[in-house]
Design an enzyme around this catalytic site. Structure first.
Site, PDB file in Angstrom:
ATOM      1  N   TYR A 177       0.847  -1.202   0.000  1.00  0.00           N
ATOM      2  CA  TYR A 177       0.000   0.000   0.000  1.00  0.00           C
ATOM      3  C   TYR A 177       0.879   1.247   0.000  1.00  0.00           C
ATOM      4  O   TYR A 177       0.549   2.239  -0.640  1.00  0.00           O
ATOM      5  CB  TYR A 177      -0.903  -0.020   1.227  1.00  0.00           C
ATOM      6  CG  TYR A 177      -1.899  -1.146   1.168  1.00  0.00           C
ATOM      7  CD1 TYR A 177      -3.117  -0.982   0.506  1.00  0.00           C
ATOM      8  CD2 TYR A 177      -1.609  -2.376   1.745  1.00  0.00           C
ATOM      9  CE1 TYR A 177      -4.022  -2.019   0.441  1.00  0.00           C
ATOM     10  CE2 TYR A 177      -2.520  -3.412   1.686  1.00  0.00           C
ATOM     11  CZ  TYR A 177      -3.719  -3.238   1.033  1.00  0.00           C
ATOM     12  OH  TYR A 177      -4.609  -4.273   0.974  1.00  0.00           O
TER      13      TYR A 177
ATOM     14  N   ASN B 229     -13.590   0.048  -3.739  1.00  0.00           N
ATOM     15  CA  ASN B 229     -13.606  -0.310  -5.146  1.00  0.00           C
ATOM     16  C   ASN B 229     -13.978  -1.776  -5.347  1.00  0.00           C
ATOM     17  O   ASN B 229     -13.446  -2.647  -4.694  1.00  0.00           O
ATOM     18  CB  ASN B 229     -12.218  -0.042  -5.733  1.00  0.00           C
ATOM     19  CG  ASN B 229     -12.187  -0.440  -7.177  1.00  0.00           C
ATOM     20  OD1 ASN B 229     -13.059  -0.049  -7.926  1.00  0.00           O
ATOM     21  ND2 ASN B 229     -11.204  -1.209  -7.549  1.00  0.00           N
TER      22      ASN B 229
ATOM     23  N   CYS C  26      -6.641  -5.592  -7.190  1.00  0.00           N
ATOM     24  CA  CYS C  26      -6.254  -5.138  -5.848  1.00  0.00           C
ATOM     25  C   CYS C  26      -5.612  -6.290  -5.071  1.00  0.00           C
ATOM     26  O   CYS C  26      -5.024  -6.070  -4.029  1.00  0.00           O
ATOM     27  CB  CYS C  26      -7.480  -4.598  -5.129  1.00  0.00           C
ATOM     28  SG  CYS C  26      -9.000  -5.406  -5.588  1.00  0.00           S
ATOM     29  N   HIS C  27      -5.742  -7.512  -5.568  1.00  0.00           N
ATOM     30  CA  HIS C  27      -5.161  -8.643  -4.840  1.00  0.00           C
ATOM     31  C   HIS C  27      -3.639  -8.617  -4.946  1.00  0.00           C
ATOM     32  O   HIS C  27      -2.935  -9.307  -4.238  1.00  0.00           O
ATOM     33  CB  HIS C  27      -5.715  -9.949  -5.415  1.00  0.00           C
ATOM     34  CG  HIS C  27      -5.438 -10.139  -6.855  1.00  0.00           C
ATOM     35  ND1 HIS C  27      -6.356  -9.819  -7.837  1.00  0.00           N
ATOM     36  CD2 HIS C  27      -4.337 -10.592  -7.473  1.00  0.00           C
ATOM     37  CE1 HIS C  27      -5.799 -10.101  -9.001  1.00  0.00           C
ATOM     38  NE2 HIS C  27      -4.580 -10.561  -8.819  1.00  0.00           N
TER      39      HIS C  27
ATOM     40  N   GLU D 185      -0.737 -16.478  -9.614  1.00  0.00           N
ATOM     41  CA  GLU D 185      -0.076 -15.545 -10.535  1.00  0.00           C
ATOM     42  C   GLU D 185       1.418 -15.447 -10.260  1.00  0.00           C
ATOM     43  O   GLU D 185       2.187 -15.048 -11.120  1.00  0.00           O
ATOM     44  CB  GLU D 185      -0.726 -14.181 -10.367  1.00  0.00           C
ATOM     45  CG  GLU D 185      -2.238 -14.302 -10.525  1.00  0.00           C
ATOM     46  CD  GLU D 185      -2.771 -13.198 -11.401  1.00  0.00           C
ATOM     47  OE1 GLU D 185      -2.255 -12.092 -11.297  1.00  0.00           O
ATOM     48  OE2 GLU D 185      -3.693 -13.453 -12.174  1.00  0.00           O
TER      49      GLU D 185
END
Length: 91
Positions: A31, A54, A61-62, A89
């Site tokens: 962040y 959001n 956002c992950h 990922e």
DNA sequence: CCCCTGACACTTA
DNA sequence: ATAAGTGCCAGGG
């Protein structure tokens, strides 16, 4: 808690979404990094607040994690999904 | 306009 | 290494 869209947010919010969207696959940004990229290194608080509001699937956002490397939370599926996606990922 | 909340981060005990 | 407290910014009511 209302589901806000990226265009509903202020300039900072949009910038945050832009940065998060630019995060390459298998990469994770804290962040603080996102806040810094957004133009306010001290706004990491706002980043989390905005990301939480959001609900756009276009915003990975992950890929945004805490400074500890852990995850704060996830609106879409919970932390489990976040960890799952990250593990997938990351490869 | 004022007050509260929140997916964080850092320092000190 | 773990726990608790404080400071920060932005959004919502």
């Amino acid at each position: 808690m209302l589901k806000r869209r990226p265009d509903s947010f202020s300039k900072f919010g949009k910038w945050v979404f832009a940065v998060v969207r630019k995060i390459p696959r298998g990469k994770t940004m804290t962040y603080g990094q996102v806040a810094r990229a957004a133009g306010s290194p001290r706004a990491y608080r706002a980043v989390g607040s905005i990301l939480s509001q959001n609900y756009d699937p276009k915003i990975p956002c992950h890929r945004v994690v805490r400074a500890d490397g852990g995850m704060g939370g996830y609106n879409r599926g919970g932390v489990s999904t976040k960890a799952k996606i990250l593990a997938r990922e990351r490869a």
